[in-house]
Enzyme design. Structure first.
Site, PDB file in Angstrom:
ATOM      1  N   GLU A 157      32.774  43.965  40.479  1.00 20.81           N
ATOM      2  CA  GLU A 157      34.138  42.973  40.790  1.00 20.81           C
ATOM      3  C   GLU A 157      35.130  43.243  40.714  1.00 20.81           C
ATOM      4  O   GLU A 157      35.918  42.972  41.745  1.00 20.81           O
ATOM      5  CB  GLU A 157      33.878  41.989  39.924  1.00 20.81           C
ATOM      6  CG  GLU A 157      35.095  40.571  40.006  1.00 20.81           C
ATOM      7  CD  GLU A 157      34.563  39.322  39.918  1.00 20.81           C
ATOM      8  OE1 GLU A 157      35.087  38.137  40.133  1.00 20.81           O
ATOM      9  OE2 GLU A 157      33.120  38.643  39.404  1.00 20.81           O
ATOM     10  N   THR A 158      35.479  43.806  40.219  1.00 20.06           N
ATOM     11  CA  THR A 158      37.251  44.675  40.366  1.00 20.06           C
ATOM     12  C   THR A 158      37.169  45.753  41.647  1.00 20.06           C
ATOM     13  O   THR A 158      38.208  44.792  42.490  1.00 20.06           O
ATOM     14  CB  THR A 158      37.304  45.771  39.382  1.00 20.06           C
ATOM     15  OG1 THR A 158      36.969  44.743  38.018  1.00 20.06           O
ATOM     16  CG2 THR A 158      38.842  45.837  39.081  1.00 20.06           C
TER      17      THR A 158
END
Length: 148
Positions: free
Chosen positions: A71-72
């Site tokens: 996600e990051t």
């Protein structure tokens, strides 16, 4: 750079990989030691060293670590591409865990599959030191235009 001086940057597009790593200090990914090696609108690469603190009770990397990294770096890539038009936020993260890992250096590479007016879709592949795929995922991002 710490979380307390975020206003000093215009957008993620302004940050080098080294600056992105410093910008992340004090945030969640700093806990696992995520270091950026490449940041561009078309590709983000980051690495980290597996530590016992990242393990689940079975002694392998917890799947949440992979979800976090996926996600990051997808969000960083989407933010770099979206630039000063606004911000992006994840609205879906689908992660597959393919190979158990206990130690070593892991590398994650994010690339876009789709970049549209309101949403983006990024794919992330995580490999070990032998270049074996250990996890893969995709993140759908919502583009949030600045109010100007």
């Amino acid at each position: 750079m710490t979380q307390h001086d975020r206003s000093e940057i215009g957008s993620l597009a302004d940050l080098t990989p080294e600056a992105m790593t410093r910008f992340s200090e004090g945030y969640f990914t700093d806990l696992i030691g995520l270091k950026y090696t490449e940041t561009s609108p078309d590709r983000v690469v980051a690495e980290w060293v597996v530590s016992p603190q990242q393990h689940q009770p079975a002694g392998i990397v917890n799947g949440g670590v992979y979800c976090t990294v996926i996600e990051t770096i997808a969000s960083v890539g989407g933010g770099v591409w979206y630039g000063d038009r606004g911000n992006v936020v994840g609205v879906n993260n689908n992660t597959d865990f393919l190979r158990a890992v206990r130690e070593g250096v892991l590398r994650a590479v994010a690339t876009p599959l789709h970049r549209g007016r309101s949403q983006q879709l990024w794919q992330v592949v995580i490999t070990d030191e032998q270049e074996r795929v250990v996890a893969r995922g995709q993140v759908r991002l919502q583009n949030l235009a600045s109010a100007e």
